[in-house]
Design a protein around this motif. Sequence first.
Motif, PDB file in Angstrom:
ATOM      1  N   LYS A  30       5.898  20.619  45.528  1.00  9.19           N
ATOM      2  CA  LYS A  30       4.688  20.477  46.327  1.00  9.19           C
ATOM      3  C   LYS A  30       4.937  19.639  47.578  1.00  9.19           C
ATOM      4  O   LYS A  30       4.445  19.961  48.662  1.00  9.19           O
ATOM      5  CB  LYS A  30       3.580  19.850  45.488  1.00  9.19           C
ATOM      6  N   CYS A  32       7.818  19.145  49.171  1.00  7.99           N
ATOM      7  CA  CYS A  32       8.652  19.891  50.126  1.00  7.99           C
ATOM      8  C   CYS A  32       7.815  20.897  50.907  1.00  7.99           C
ATOM      9  O   CYS A  32       8.013  21.072  52.109  1.00  7.99           O
ATOM     10  CB  CYS A  32       9.792  20.599  49.398  1.00  7.99           C
ATOM     11  N   ALA A  33       6.881  21.551  50.242  1.00 13.14           N
ATOM     12  CA  ALA A  33       6.010  22.496  50.945  1.00 13.14           C
ATOM     13  C   ALA A  33       5.085  21.763  51.918  1.00 13.14           C
ATOM     14  O   ALA A  33       4.871  22.228  53.041  1.00 13.14           O
ATOM     15  CB  ALA A  33       5.185  23.294  49.938  1.00 13.14           C
ATOM     16  N   GLN A  34       4.552  20.631  51.492  1.00 15.18           N
ATOM     17  CA  GLN A  34       3.637  19.888  52.356  1.00 15.18           C
ATOM     18  C   GLN A  34       4.332  19.381  53.615  1.00 15.18           C
ATOM     19  O   GLN A  34       3.727  19.319  54.677  1.00 15.18           O
ATOM     20  CB  GLN A  34       3.025  18.723  51.592  1.00 15.18           C
ATOM     21  N   TRP A  36       6.757  20.928  55.066  1.00 15.20           N
ATOM     22  CA  TRP A  36       7.309  22.118  55.708  1.00 15.20           C
ATOM     23  C   TRP A  36       8.828  22.169  55.600  1.00 15.20           C
ATOM     24  O   TRP A  36       9.519  22.576  56.521  1.00 15.20           O
ATOM     25  CB  TRP A  36       6.854  22.228  57.158  1.00 15.20           C
ATOM     26  N   TYR A  86       6.065  24.642  44.824  1.00 14.56           N
ATOM     27  CA  TYR A  86       6.264  24.894  46.254  1.00 14.56           C
ATOM     28  C   TYR A  86       5.356  26.028  46.726  1.00 14.56           C
ATOM     29  O   TYR A  86       4.645  25.906  47.725  1.00 14.56           O
ATOM     30  CB  TYR A  86       7.727  25.235  46.499  1.00 14.56           C
ATOM     31  N   GLN A  87       5.375  27.140  45.994  1.00 12.15           N
ATOM     32  CA  GLN A  87       4.611  28.302  46.408  1.00 12.15           C
ATOM     33  C   GLN A  87       3.110  28.069  46.287  1.00 12.15           C
ATOM     34  O   GLN A  87       2.341  28.524  47.128  1.00 12.15           O
ATOM     35  CB  GLN A  87       5.022  29.527  45.590  1.00 12.15           C
ATOM     36  N   LYS A  89       1.529  25.185  46.640  1.00 12.05           N
ATOM     37  CA  LYS A  89       1.133  24.324  47.753  1.00 12.05           C
ATOM     38  C   LYS A  89       1.189  25.084  49.077  1.00 12.05           C
ATOM     39  O   LYS A  89       0.312  24.920  49.924  1.00 12.05           O
ATOM     40  CB  LYS A  89       2.042  23.089  47.807  1.00 12.05           C
ATOM     41  N   ARG A  90       2.201  25.927  49.249  1.00 13.24           N
ATOM     42  CA  ARG A  90       2.321  26.682  50.502  1.00 13.24           C
ATOM     43  C   ARG A  90       1.156  27.655  50.657  1.00 13.24           C
ATOM     44  O   ARG A  90       0.611  27.810  51.749  1.00 13.24           O
ATOM     45  CB  ARG A  90       3.659  27.417  50.525  1.00 13.24           C
ATOM     46  N   GLN A  93      -1.798  25.612  51.593  1.00 14.55           N
ATOM     47  CA  GLN A  93      -1.609  25.126  52.955  1.00 14.55           C
ATOM     48  C   GLN A  93      -1.904  26.208  53.990  1.00 14.55           C
ATOM     49  O   GLN A  93      -2.610  25.962  54.976  1.00 14.55           O
ATOM     50  CB  GLN A  93      -0.139  24.707  53.080  1.00 14.55           C
TER      51      GLN A  93
END
Length: 113
Positions: A30, A32-34, A36, A86-87, A89-90, A93
């Motif tokens: 999460k 890493c996605a936040q 970018w 990750y996915q 959160k992306r 986002q």
Amino acid sequence: MLLDILQGEVFVGEYAFLVLACMAAWVTGKNCAQLWRSLPVLAFYILALGAGLRFIHFALYAAPMFSLSRYLLDTLVLLAVASFGYQAKRASQMTSQYHWLYEKTSPLTWRNR
């Protein structure tokens, strides 16, 4: 760790470390996605987390430290959990920051409006 579970040679306390490591992987994905970050950066972090988990099992439960099969299996599970984080959160986002362009289709995906 997972190899030990499948073989039935695991202590109850080892489950707790697997759950904690999975929670850490989810949060890492999460974050890493936040920020970018790309997926290779996430993979690097999870490789390090897998090594840390292997060390904890070595230090506390006398499991083999340099077992490639156990390291790879644990790390692949952590990578899967981190990828879902990750996915998720992306997707959140993209649909919240670009709400005029995208709409959420599931917790992990989005599409053009």
